[in-house]
Motif scaffolding. Structure first.
Motif, PDB file in Angstrom:
ATOM      1  N   TYR A   1       0.758  -1.330  -0.115  1.00 18.04           N
ATOM      2  CA  TYR A   1       0.064  -0.038   0.075  1.00 18.04           C
ATOM      3  C   TYR A   1       1.129   1.532   0.376  1.00 18.04           C
ATOM      4  CZ  TYR A   1      -4.970  -2.331   0.593  1.00 18.04           C
ATOM      5  OH  TYR A   1      -5.523  -2.827   0.240  1.00 18.04           O
ATOM      6  N   THR A   2       0.228   2.353  -0.879  1.00 19.66           N
ATOM      7  CA  THR A   2       1.570   3.226  -0.464  1.00 19.66           C
ATOM      8  C   THR A   2       0.185   3.971  -0.200  1.00 19.66           C
ATOM      9  OG1 THR A   2       2.631   2.172  -2.714  1.00 19.66           O
ATOM     10  CG2 THR A   2       2.223   5.014  -2.499  1.00 19.66           C
ATOM     11  N   PHE A   3       1.203   5.051   0.542  1.00 25.26           N
ATOM     12  CA  PHE A   3       0.322   6.089   1.650  1.00 25.26           C
ATOM     13  C   PHE A   3       1.170   8.029   0.837  1.00 25.26           C
ATOM     14  CE2 PHE A   3      -0.661   2.738   3.951  1.00 25.26           C
ATOM     15  CZ  PHE A   3      -1.772   2.626   4.921  1.00 25.26           C
ATOM     16  N   THR A   4       0.367   8.501   0.701  1.00 23.91           N
ATOM     17  CA  THR A   4       1.463  10.213  -0.450  1.00 23.91           C
ATOM     18  C   THR A   4       0.621  10.842   0.998  1.00 23.91           C
ATOM     19  OG1 THR A   4      -0.523  10.543  -1.752  1.00 23.91           O
ATOM     20  CG2 THR A   4       1.943   9.017  -2.134  1.00 23.91           C
ATOM     21  N   TYR A   5       1.378  12.404   1.045  1.00 26.25           N
ATOM     22  CA  TYR A   5       0.075  13.431   1.641  1.00 26.25           C
ATOM     23  C   TYR A   5       1.480  13.911   2.060  1.00 26.25           C
ATOM     24  CZ  TYR A   5       2.578  10.821   5.705  1.00 26.25           C
ATOM     25  OH  TYR A   5       3.318   9.835   6.224  1.00 26.25           O
ATOM     26  N   THR A   6       0.719  15.264   1.908  1.00 21.29           N
ATOM     27  CA  THR A   6       1.899  16.679   2.151  1.00 21.29           C
ATOM     28  C   THR A   6       1.508  16.798   3.787  1.00 21.29           C
ATOM     29  OG1 THR A   6       1.887  17.664   0.157  1.00 21.29           O
ATOM     30  CG2 THR A   6       2.189  19.108   1.771  1.00 21.29           C
ATOM     31  N   LEU A   7       2.661  17.506   4.745  1.00 24.42           N
ATOM     32  CA  LEU A   7       2.032  17.734   5.800  1.00 24.42           C
ATOM     33  C   LEU A   7       2.250  19.076   5.521  1.00 24.42           C
ATOM     34  CD1 LEU A   7       5.536  16.044   7.439  1.00 24.42           C
ATOM     35  CD2 LEU A   7       3.926  15.006   7.684  1.00 24.42           C
ATOM     36  N   GLU A   8       1.268  19.636   7.549  1.00 23.23           N
ATOM     37  CA  GLU A   8       1.314  20.781   7.586  1.00 23.23           C
ATOM     38  C   GLU A   8       2.131  21.270   8.481  1.00 23.23           C
ATOM     39  OE1 GLU A   8      -2.605  23.440   9.940  1.00 23.23           O
ATOM     40  OE2 GLU A   8      -3.189  22.319   8.871  1.00 23.23           O
ATOM     41  N   GLN A   9       2.049  20.816   9.883  1.00 22.60           N
ATOM     42  CA  GLN A   9       3.048  21.019  10.773  1.00 22.60           C
ATOM     43  C   GLN A   9       4.195  20.186  11.091  1.00 22.60           C
ATOM     44  OE1 GLN A   9       1.760  21.607  14.908  1.00 22.60           O
ATOM     45  NE2 GLN A   9      -0.910  20.296  13.683  1.00 22.60           N
ATOM     46  N   ASP A  10       5.538  20.823  11.007  1.00 23.94           N
ATOM     47  CA  ASP A  10       7.410  20.422  11.641  1.00 23.94           C
ATOM     48  C   ASP A  10       6.616  18.831  12.129  1.00 23.94           C
ATOM     49  OD1 ASP A  10       8.286  22.751  10.600  1.00 23.94           O
ATOM     50  OD2 ASP A  10       8.977  23.623  12.023  1.00 23.94           O
ATOM     51  N   VAL A  11       7.370  18.119  11.847  1.00 27.09           N
ATOM     52  CA  VAL A  11       7.347  16.573  12.628  1.00 27.09           C
ATOM     53  C   VAL A  11       8.615  16.501  13.574  1.00 27.09           C
ATOM     54  CG1 VAL A  11       7.595  13.758  12.860  1.00 27.09           C
ATOM     55  CG2 VAL A  11       5.414  15.372  11.864  1.00 27.09           C
ATOM     56  N   ASN A  12       9.136  16.497  15.124  1.00 30.00           N
ATOM     57  CA  ASN A  12      10.173  16.544  15.432  1.00 30.00           C
ATOM     58  C   ASN A  12      10.739  14.834  15.037  1.00 30.00           C
ATOM     59  OD1 ASN A  12       9.426  19.199  15.810  1.00 30.00           O
ATOM     60  ND2 ASN A  12       8.493  19.165  17.374  1.00 30.00           N
ATOM     61  N   ALA A  13      11.792  15.065  15.841  1.00 30.18           N
ATOM     62  CA  ALA A  13      13.002  13.609  15.794  1.00 30.18           C
ATOM     63  C   ALA A  13      12.026  12.544  16.468  1.00 30.18           C
ATOM     64  CB  ALA A  13      13.448  13.694  16.039  1.00 30.18           C
ATOM     65  N   ASP A  14      11.526  12.944  17.710  1.00 28.64           N
ATOM     66  CA  ASP A  14      10.921  11.774  18.425  1.00 28.64           C
ATOM     67  C   ASP A  14       9.550  11.658  17.738  1.00 28.64           C
ATOM     68  OD1 ASP A  14      13.461  10.956  19.441  1.00 28.64           O
ATOM     69  OD2 ASP A  14      13.073  13.010  21.270  1.00 28.64           O
ATOM     70  N   GLU A  15       8.467  12.628  16.885  1.00 24.50           N
ATOM     71  CA  GLU A  15       7.444  12.011  17.037  1.00 24.50           C
ATOM     72  C   GLU A  15       7.544  11.491  15.429  1.00 24.50           C
ATOM     73  OE1 GLU A  15       6.172  16.331  18.452  1.00 24.50           O
ATOM     74  OE2 GLU A  15       6.475  15.938  16.488  1.00 24.50           O
ATOM     75  N   ALA A  16       5.797  10.379  15.626  1.00 22.95           N
ATOM     76  CA  ALA A  16       5.663  10.030  14.330  1.00 22.95           C
ATOM     77  C   ALA A  16       5.430  10.406  13.035  1.00 22.95           C
ATOM     78  CB  ALA A  16       4.798   8.667  14.738  1.00 22.95           C
ATOM     79  N   LEU A  17       6.162  10.519  12.547  1.00 21.30           N
ATOM     80  CA  LEU A  17       6.292  10.767  10.932  1.00 21.30           C
ATOM     81  C   LEU A  17       4.608  10.157   9.989  1.00 21.30           C
ATOM     82  CD1 LEU A  17       6.936  13.119   8.743  1.00 21.30           C
ATOM     83  CD2 LEU A  17       8.554  10.753   7.293  1.00 21.30           C
ATOM     84  N   PHE A  18       4.370   8.620  10.448  1.00 21.00           N
ATOM     85  CA  PHE A  18       3.327   8.260   9.459  1.00 21.00           C
ATOM     86  C   PHE A  18       2.620   7.027  10.710  1.00 21.00           C
ATOM     87  CE2 PHE A  18       2.116   4.230   7.780  1.00 21.00           C
ATOM     88  CZ  PHE A  18       0.971   4.378   7.298  1.00 21.00           C
ATOM     89  N   TYR A  19       1.317   7.432  10.948  1.00 20.56           N
ATOM     90  CA  TYR A  19       0.620   6.385  11.558  1.00 20.56           C
ATOM     91  C   TYR A  19      -0.358   6.176  11.024  1.00 20.56           C
ATOM     92  CZ  TYR A  19      -0.350   4.395  16.473  1.00 20.56           C
ATOM     93  OH  TYR A  19      -0.698   3.545  17.222  1.00 20.56           O
ATOM     94  N   VAL A  20      -0.555   4.999  11.344  1.00 17.71           N
ATOM     95  CA  VAL A  20      -2.390   4.316  10.595  1.00 17.71           C
ATOM     96  C   VAL A  20      -2.489   3.559  10.997  1.00 17.71           C
ATOM     97  CG1 VAL A  20      -0.827   3.236   8.667  1.00 17.71           C
ATOM     98  CG2 VAL A  20      -3.314   3.905   8.941  1.00 17.71           C
ATOM     99  N   ASN A  21      -4.287   2.927  11.081  1.00 19.39           N
ATOM    100  CA  ASN A  21      -4.616   1.577  12.224  1.00 19.39           C
ATOM    101  C   ASN A  21      -5.002   1.005  10.508  1.00 19.39           C
ATOM    102  OD1 ASN A  21      -4.025   0.847  14.718  1.00 19.39           O
ATOM    103  ND2 ASN A  21      -5.186   2.620  15.634  1.00 19.39           N
ATOM    104  N   PHE A  22      -5.079   0.081  10.314  1.00 17.49           N
ATOM    105  CA  PHE A  22      -5.674  -0.323   9.029  1.00 17.49           C
ATOM    106  C   PHE A  22      -6.873  -1.062   9.587  1.00 17.49           C
ATOM    107  CE2 PHE A  22      -1.652  -1.033   6.872  1.00 17.49           C
ATOM    108  CZ  PHE A  22      -1.521  -0.396   5.662  1.00 17.49           C
ATOM    109  N   PRO A  23      -8.042  -0.990   8.938  1.00 12.56           N
ATOM    110  CA  PRO A  23      -9.062  -1.384   9.097  1.00 12.56           C
ATOM    111  C   PRO A  23     -10.141  -2.482   8.951  1.00 12.56           C
ATOM    112  CG  PRO A  23      -9.348   0.401   7.437  1.00 12.56           C
ATOM    113  CD  PRO A  23      -7.909  -0.216   7.538  1.00 12.56           C
TER     114      PRO A  23
END
Length: 628
Positions: A38-60
């Motif tokens: 699965y390919t997920f694409t998106y554009t960030l609105e806010q900065d994501v710091n080093a200890d934060e999740a750049l990508f997070y999803v629960n598949f249905p």
């Protein structure tokens, strides 16, 4: 306590949540039960710091996601690339159907990702549900695609940062009709490899002499589309010399049996010369017809330039020069243009430079470009046009005055003014001077002309002559007196007028001095006459004036003045004494009267123009003759 934590978590979520944009979720295979990526694409609105999740999803529910950490992430692509190099998975969050991670860079260490970054994440090891239907990734169902704030074990709830809007993925075998892609109908030099089908599965391409053929098969019972493209033959374009121009063709490659028109275009400073290879001719277009193989049209160019060698002009004169003799290269009729206007200078379309006679003397840069019949152009060339000053002669006027006169106002004459101009157009007026004064002696003096200045005239000053004339030269002595053979003689001749000192001569062989006499240069006539008789002598005097002048009926001062003297040299010796008998009173009276006749003198002066003739007759016997 749990209610307080939930409320605090909700407050943090509400305060921090932003929105992901340009979001998409695309499975490689949407068939039920298919193991796929699965390919997920998106554009960030806010900065994501080093200890934060750049990508997070629960598949249905219904999806099966393989266990593991970063090995479930097939690829991560960030645009722009963060400082430190390519992003890699640093650590996964979640388990089961939950996939989340933070990133490092390729050189190590956590990295912050700036808002506005485009993110593409490919998750592998996903098995589709078996039930064909739409599946939603959304916040309401707890399956939203998001970035998260820093994870803390004390708070089991996820704190969202940017959340994607609901994304729907259809899992199932839908009917898809095959459809040709954009390659169909095109012209290709070799078999196309992309854009074969816009829907369905492409077959192997079949190639003939003129076409490429393939099919796009539908899925789920969909139809199959037949597609084709035309075999094209490439035109291998070249120019010579390199970088002197370009060749463009109406189509390239050219369909089998088709035609193409190629055009040669030169760069500035060059002109198209001729075609070679698979084209011929000197026109800048070439027509290729019934093309059935690769062609190589070559355009050849030559230098096209203007030489900066304009002839010089002269102020006030008509200027006319053709640029044809200064042009090299170019095909057919050449036209010319003046790229920057110069007041007083004109350039005709055919390349003739003209100027107004009033164009001031100086040097002008005129920027010219030439264009030939094929559209070739020279570089914009600055041509240097020099206008020389017109020659102007200022000559002091010659003046003549009598000695002792005041010096008059000195003037001059002018030769060379143009455009109807006068001395009023001179920047500085000429001055006429002489070293002579009213007390200067007779002679010649220079009149100096100087001081005139003009930018438009090359001025030559010519000196004049001031002549101071002396009084008329005259011989004052008019008679030589009595001369007697054997008797010493001395007489100083005198003159007047002219410029002393005087020089005396008596050199006319036809009118010599009496024999025995000589004349010194200072005018002393001296010696002892040796021979009795009549004489006619020419005496000349010359003054020291340098410039003689001529006056009607009057000898010029400085010219020799001559005087003719005529006379008789008496016989040498004394008269003999003859005894006389004693006479009476009347006889004595008669004798006295006879003797008186011997003393008679007859003087005659003959005046002629410039000369005086003196005649003197002296008795040469003891007895009176007829003229006594």
């Amino acid at each position: 306590m749990s209610a307080l934590i939930a409320a605090l978590t909700f407050m943090l979520q509400t305060a921090a949540a932003g929105a992901l944009s340009h979001v998409s979720v695309v499975p490689d295979d949407a068939a039920p039960g298919a193991a796929t990526n699965y390919t997920f694409t998106y554009t960030l609105e806010q900065d994501v710091n080093a200890d934060e999740a750049l990508f997070y999803v629960n598949f249905p529910p219904g999806f099966d996601v393989a266990t593991g950490a970063c090995d479930r992430i097939a690829s991560i692509t960030l645009n722009p690339v963060p400082m430190g190099g390519t992003a890699i998975c640093r650590g996964s969050y979640g388990s089961g159907n939950t996939v989340g991670f933070a990133v490092n860079t390729s050189i190590g260490g956590g990295v912050s990702v700036s808002g506005g970054t485009e993110v593409e994440v490919v998750v592998s090891g996903v098995t589709n549900p078996l039930v064909s239907q739409n599946y939603e990734f959304g916040q309401a169902s707890g399956t939203a695609i998001m970035t998260t704030q820093m994870m803390d074990p004390m708070f089991p709830m996820v704190m969202e940062k940017d959340i994607a809007p609901v994304q729907t993925v259809f899992i199932g075998n839908a009917t898809v009709n095959g459809a040709c892609g954009t390659a169909s109908g095109g012209v290709f030099a070799s078999a196309p490899t992309g854009q074969l089908c816009s829907a369905g599965v492409a077959s192997v391409i079949n190639t003939s002499a003129s076409t490429y053929g393939w099919t796009c098969s539908g899925t789920g019972g969909g139809s199959t589309a037949s597609c084709s493209a035309t075999v094209g033959y490439p035109l291998i374009l070249s120019v010579s010399p390199i970088s002197t121009g370009a060749v463009t063709c109406s189509q390239n490659p050219v369909p089998f049996g088709g035609s193409a028109t190629c055009t040669a275009t030169s760069v500035s400073g060059y002109s198209f010369s001729h075609w070679s290879g698979d084209c011929a001719g000197v026109g800048n277009t070439c027509q290729l017809d019934n093309v059935s193989s690769a062609k190589n049209p070559q355009a050849n160019f030559v230098a096209f330039a203007l030489t900066d060698n304009l002839a010089a002009g002269t102020y006030g004169a008509t200027y006319n020069q053709s640029l044809a003799t200064l042009t090299s290269g170019g095909q057919g009729a050449i036209s010319y243009s003046l790229e920057s206007p110069v007041p007083g200078v004109s350039l005709s379309h055919s390349g003739v430079v003209t100027t107004l006679p009033s164009l001031a003397a100086g040097t002008y840069a005129i920027n010219v470009q030439a264009t030939d019949a094929n559209g070739g152009t020279t570089t914009i060339t600055p041509l240097s046009l020099s206008i020389a000053p017109a020659p102007l002669t200022i000559a002091a006027t010659n003046v003549s005055i009598p000695e002792g006169s005041p010096i008059p106002a000195l003037t001059g004459t002018y030769s060379g003014f143009v455009n109807g101009e006068t001395t009023a157009f001179l920047m500085a007026q000429p001055v006429f001077t002489t070293a002579a004064t009213s007390s200067s002696p007779a002679g010649t003096y220079s009149i100096v002309a100087s001081g005139a200045v003009s930018n438009n005239y090359a001025i030559t000053h010519v000196a004049g002559v001031l002549t101071i004339t002396a009084p008329e030269l005259l011989i004052a002595t008019t008679s030589l007196g009595s001369l007697q053979a054997g008797k010493a003689y001395n007489l100083a001749l005198t003159a007047s007028g002219g410029v002393p000192p005087y020089t005396w001569t008596a050199t006319d062989p036809g009118k010599p001095l009496p024999a025995g006499l000589g004349l010194s240069t200072d005018g002393v006539l001296s010696g002892t006459p040796t021979t009795a008789g009549n004489y006619t002598s020419l005496v000349t005097v010359t003054d020291s004036s340098a410039v003689p002048q001529t006056v009607a009926l009057v000898k010029a001062s400085g010219a020799p003045v001559s005087q003719v003297f005529s006379g008789t040299v008496a016989t040498a010796g004394a008269m003999a004494v003859t005894p006389v008998p004693t006479l009476g009173q009347w006889a004595l009276i008669l004798l006295s009267m006879a003797l008186a006749g011997f003393a008679r003198r007859d003087l005659r002066r003959v005046l002629t123009k410039g000369r005086s003739t003196l005649s003197a007759k002296l008795p040469n016997s003891r007895y009176c003759q007829t003229d006594c």
